[in-house]
Every structure is written in structure tokens, then in C-alpha cells.
Design a protein around this motif. Sequence first.
Motif, PDB file in Angstrom:
ATOM      1  N   ALA A 152      17.141  -6.905  -3.072  1.00 55.52           N
ATOM      2  CA  ALA A 152      15.953  -7.619  -2.607  1.00 55.52           C
ATOM      3  C   ALA A 152      16.323  -9.042  -2.171  1.00 55.52           C
ATOM      4  O   ALA A 152      15.846  -9.525  -1.143  1.00 55.52           O
ATOM      5  N   ALA A 153      17.194  -9.690  -2.927  1.00 63.28           N
ATOM      6  CA  ALA A 153      17.624 -11.049  -2.579  1.00 63.28           C
ATOM      7  C   ALA A 153      18.402 -11.054  -1.267  1.00 63.28           C
ATOM      8  O   ALA A 153      18.175 -11.911  -0.404  1.00 63.28           O
ATOM      9  N   THR A 154      19.298 -10.098  -1.096  1.00 62.76           N
ATOM     10  CA  THR A 154      20.099 -10.006   0.120  1.00 62.76           C
ATOM     11  C   THR A 154      19.218  -9.842   1.354  1.00 62.76           C
ATOM     12  O   THR A 154      19.537 -10.363   2.418  1.00 62.76           O
ATOM     13  N   ARG A 155      18.097  -9.169   1.197  1.00 64.33           N
ATOM     14  CA  ARG A 155      17.199  -8.918   2.322  1.00 64.33           C
ATOM     15  C   ARG A 155      16.066  -9.943   2.409  1.00 64.33           C
ATOM     16  O   ARG A 155      15.141  -9.780   3.197  1.00 64.33           O
ATOM     17  N   GLY A 156      16.118 -10.982   1.591  1.00 62.40           N
ATOM     18  CA  GLY A 156      15.113 -12.043   1.643  1.00 62.40           C
ATOM     19  C   GLY A 156      13.742 -11.614   1.156  1.00 62.40           C
ATOM     20  O   GLY A 156      12.734 -12.153   1.605  1.00 62.40           O
ATOM     21  N   LEU A 157      13.700 -10.686   0.217  1.00 66.24           N
ATOM     22  CA  LEU A 157      12.426 -10.117  -0.226  1.00 66.24           C
ATOM     23  C   LEU A 157      11.998 -10.529  -1.632  1.00 66.24           C
ATOM     24  O   LEU A 157      10.997 -10.017  -2.137  1.00 66.24           O
ATOM     25  N   LEU A 158      12.729 -11.429  -2.271  1.00 70.50           N
ATOM     26  CA  LEU A 158      12.383 -11.790  -3.653  1.00 70.50           C
ATOM     27  C   LEU A 158      10.988 -12.388  -3.770  1.00 70.50           C
ATOM     28  O   LEU A 158      10.225 -12.018  -4.662  1.00 70.50           O
ATOM     29  N   SER A 159      10.634 -13.312  -2.881  1.00 69.13           N
ATOM     30  CA  SER A 159       9.316 -13.953  -2.994  1.00 69.13           C
ATOM     31  C   SER A 159       8.202 -12.955  -2.689  1.00 69.13           C
ATOM     32  O   SER A 159       7.156 -12.976  -3.333  1.00 69.13           O
ATOM     33  N   ILE A 160       8.431 -12.068  -1.735  1.00 67.34           N
ATOM     34  CA  ILE A 160       7.429 -11.052  -1.409  1.00 67.34           C
ATOM     35  C   ILE A 160       7.273 -10.081  -2.578  1.00 67.34           C
ATOM     36  O   ILE A 160       6.159  -9.703  -2.935  1.00 67.34           O
ATOM     37  N   ALA A 161       8.382  -9.699  -3.188  1.00 62.28           N
ATOM     38  CA  ALA A 161       8.325  -8.811  -4.351  1.00 62.28           C
ATOM     39  C   ALA A 161       7.535  -9.470  -5.479  1.00 62.28           C
ATOM     40  O   ALA A 161       6.719  -8.825  -6.134  1.00 62.28           O
ATOM     41  N   ALA A 162       7.769 -10.762  -5.696  1.00 58.07           N
ATOM     42  CA  ALA A 162       7.048 -11.493  -6.746  1.00 58.07           C
ATOM     43  C   ALA A 162       5.554 -11.571  -6.435  1.00 58.07           C
ATOM     44  O   ALA A 162       4.723 -11.388  -7.328  1.00 58.07           O
ATOM     45  N   ASP A 169       0.812  -1.216   0.000  1.00 59.79           N
ATOM     46  CA  ASP A 169       0.000   0.000   0.000  1.00 59.79           C
ATOM     47  C   ASP A 169       0.850   1.272   0.000  1.00 59.79           C
ATOM     48  O   ASP A 169       0.315   2.378   0.061  1.00 59.79           O
ATOM     49  N   TRP A 170       2.174   1.132  -0.130  1.00 63.32           N
ATOM     50  CA  TRP A 170       3.066   2.294  -0.180  1.00 63.32           C
ATOM     51  C   TRP A 170       2.669   3.182  -1.357  1.00 63.32           C
ATOM     52  O   TRP A 170       2.433   2.709  -2.472  1.00 63.32           O
ATOM     53  N   HIS A 171       2.613   4.462  -1.098  1.00 59.18           N
ATOM     54  CA  HIS A 171       2.165   5.444  -2.108  1.00 59.18           C
ATOM     55  C   HIS A 171       3.003   5.375  -3.396  1.00 59.18           C
ATOM     56  O   HIS A 171       2.496   5.641  -4.482  1.00 59.18           O
ATOM     57  N   GLY A 172       4.258   5.010  -3.292  1.00 56.12           N
ATOM     58  CA  GLY A 172       5.130   4.950  -4.467  1.00 56.12           C
ATOM     59  C   GLY A 172       4.677   3.957  -5.525  1.00 56.12           C
ATOM     60  O   GLY A 172       4.932   4.143  -6.712  1.00 56.12           O
ATOM     61  N   TRP A 173       3.998   2.896  -5.120  1.00 55.05           N
ATOM     62  CA  TRP A 173       3.521   1.903  -6.096  1.00 55.05           C
ATOM     63  C   TRP A 173       2.412   2.465  -6.966  1.00 55.05           C
ATOM     64  O   TRP A 173       2.193   1.995  -8.072  1.00 55.05           O
ATOM     65  N   ASN A 174       1.705   3.460  -6.462  1.00 49.44           N
ATOM     66  CA  ASN A 174       0.547   4.000  -7.171  1.00 49.44           C
ATOM     67  C   ASN A 174       0.803   5.373  -7.774  1.00 49.44           C
ATOM     68  O   ASN A 174      -0.125   6.085  -8.102  1.00 49.44           O
ATOM     69  N   THR A 175       2.067   5.740  -7.887  1.00 50.11           N
ATOM     70  CA  THR A 175       2.413   7.043  -8.425  1.00 50.11           C
ATOM     71  C   THR A 175       2.058   7.104  -9.905  1.00 50.11           C
ATOM     72  O   THR A 175       2.442   6.242 -10.681  1.00 50.11           O
ATOM     73  N   THR A 176       1.319   8.115 -10.267  1.00 46.30           N
ATOM     74  CA  THR A 176       0.837   8.266 -11.628  1.00 46.30           C
ATOM     75  C   THR A 176       1.980   8.431 -12.622  1.00 46.30           C
ATOM     76  O   THR A 176       2.789   9.340 -12.510  1.00 46.30           O
ATOM     77  N   GLY A 177       2.045   7.526 -13.563  1.00 42.79           N
ATOM     78  CA  GLY A 177       2.962   7.667 -14.678  1.00 42.79           C
ATOM     79  C   GLY A 177       4.414   7.334 -14.423  1.00 42.79           C
ATOM     80  O   GLY A 177       5.224   7.446 -15.327  1.00 42.79           O
ATOM     81  N   ALA A 178       4.787   6.945 -13.216  1.00 41.14           N
ATOM     82  CA  ALA A 178       6.180   6.595 -12.932  1.00 41.14           C
ATOM     83  C   ALA A 178       6.296   5.083 -12.769  1.00 41.14           C
ATOM     84  O   ALA A 178       5.440   4.454 -12.161  1.00 41.14           O
ATOM     85  N   GLU A 179       7.350   4.523 -13.336  1.00 39.71           N
ATOM     86  CA  GLU A 179       7.619   3.095 -13.183  1.00 39.71           C
ATOM     87  C   GLU A 179       8.545   2.893 -11.996  1.00 39.71           C
ATOM     88  O   GLU A 179       9.511   3.637 -11.836  1.00 39.71           O
ATOM     89  N   VAL A 180       8.260   1.882 -11.169  1.00 37.79           N
ATOM     90  CA  VAL A 180       9.063   1.606  -9.982  1.00 37.79           C
ATOM     91  C   VAL A 180       9.709   0.238 -10.131  1.00 37.79           C
ATOM     92  O   VAL A 180       9.040  -0.744 -10.457  1.00 37.79           O
ATOM     93  N   PHE A 181      11.017   0.188  -9.875  1.00 36.93           N
ATOM     94  CA  PHE A 181      11.795  -1.050  -9.973  1.00 36.93           C
ATOM     95  C   PHE A 181      12.547  -1.291  -8.670  1.00 36.93           C
ATOM     96  O   PHE A 181      12.946  -0.340  -8.003  1.00 36.93           O
ATOM     97  N   LEU A 182      12.755  -2.550  -8.345  1.00 36.08           N
ATOM     98  CA  LEU A 182      13.590  -2.938  -7.218  1.00 36.08           C
ATOM     99  C   LEU A 182      14.864  -3.565  -7.764  1.00 36.08           C
ATOM    100  O   LEU A 182      14.801  -4.352  -8.716  1.00 36.08           O
ATOM    101  N   LEU A 183      15.986  -3.239  -7.142  1.00 39.17           N
ATOM    102  CA  LEU A 183      17.241  -3.872  -7.532  1.00 39.17           C
ATOM    103  C   LEU A 183      17.234  -5.296  -6.983  1.00 39.17           C
ATOM    104  O   LEU A 183      17.148  -5.518  -5.776  1.00 39.17           O
ATOM    105  N   GLU A 184      17.285  -6.247  -7.895  1.00 34.74           N
ATOM    106  CA  GLU A 184      17.143  -7.661  -7.556  1.00 34.74           C
ATOM    107  C   GLU A 184      18.159  -8.122  -6.514  1.00 34.74           C
ATOM    108  O   GLU A 184      17.815  -8.847  -5.579  1.00 34.74           O
ATOM    109  N   GLU A 185      19.404  -7.707  -6.656  1.00 31.72           N
ATOM    110  CA  GLU A 185      20.449  -8.137  -5.732  1.00 31.72           C
ATOM    111  C   GLU A 185      20.153  -7.687  -4.303  1.00 31.72           C
ATOM    112  O   GLU A 185      20.337  -8.444  -3.348  1.00 31.72           O
TER     113      GLU A 185
END
Length: 95
Positions: A59-69, A41-57
Motif C-alpha cells: 500500500a505504501a509503495t503504491r501511495g495508498l496508505l492515507s486512502i486506506a486509513a 464499495d468493493w464487495h470484498g469489504w462487505n464479505t460476511t464473516g471474513a476479515e480483509v487486510f492490506l499489506l502495508e508495504e
Amino acid sequence: MLHILNKPPHSEAAQQMLSTLAAGDSVLLIEDAVQAALYPDWHGWNTTGAEVFLLEEDAATRGLLSIAAENNASLVDMEGFVALTEQNEKIISWY
């Protein structure tokens, strides 16, 4: 414009970044900013017209890959990071 954020999604830096985003901008979340995957529900995901990316490395280091998926977050590897910098004339880092 490419915005690179390395602070958590609820930090002052993140709030400042969100207030400056424009249509067509890209956001790359690195380091602690990838914690945004924990907050669908973070506001950044719903920002109009901007694409949001996570750096895979990061996310993996922090154990967040499955949650991101699960939350359909767009991931980029280091090659994708470089591609984003090449695609954007202007880059600003938020820290």
C-alpha cells in the motif's frame, strides 16, 4: 483459511476468491490487490464473516496508505503477514 490475492479487486481472480469465502476466513491483499483501498464499495469489504487486510508495504509503495486509513482498512506489515500464515491451517493464493 487465509486467502492471498495479488490481482486488482475487479479481476477475475478476485471474483473467484470472493465466491469461495466463508465465515472466519481471512483475506490478505498484496501487490496490485491493495488497489481495493481505492474502492470503498468493493464487495470484498462487505464479505460476511471474513476479515480483509492490506499489506502495508505494498500500500505504501503504491501511495495508498492515507486512502486506506480514510477507509478504515486494516493494514498488516510483513510480521503480520507471517502471523496470518501461522494462524491459518490452510492458505490459498489467488493470482
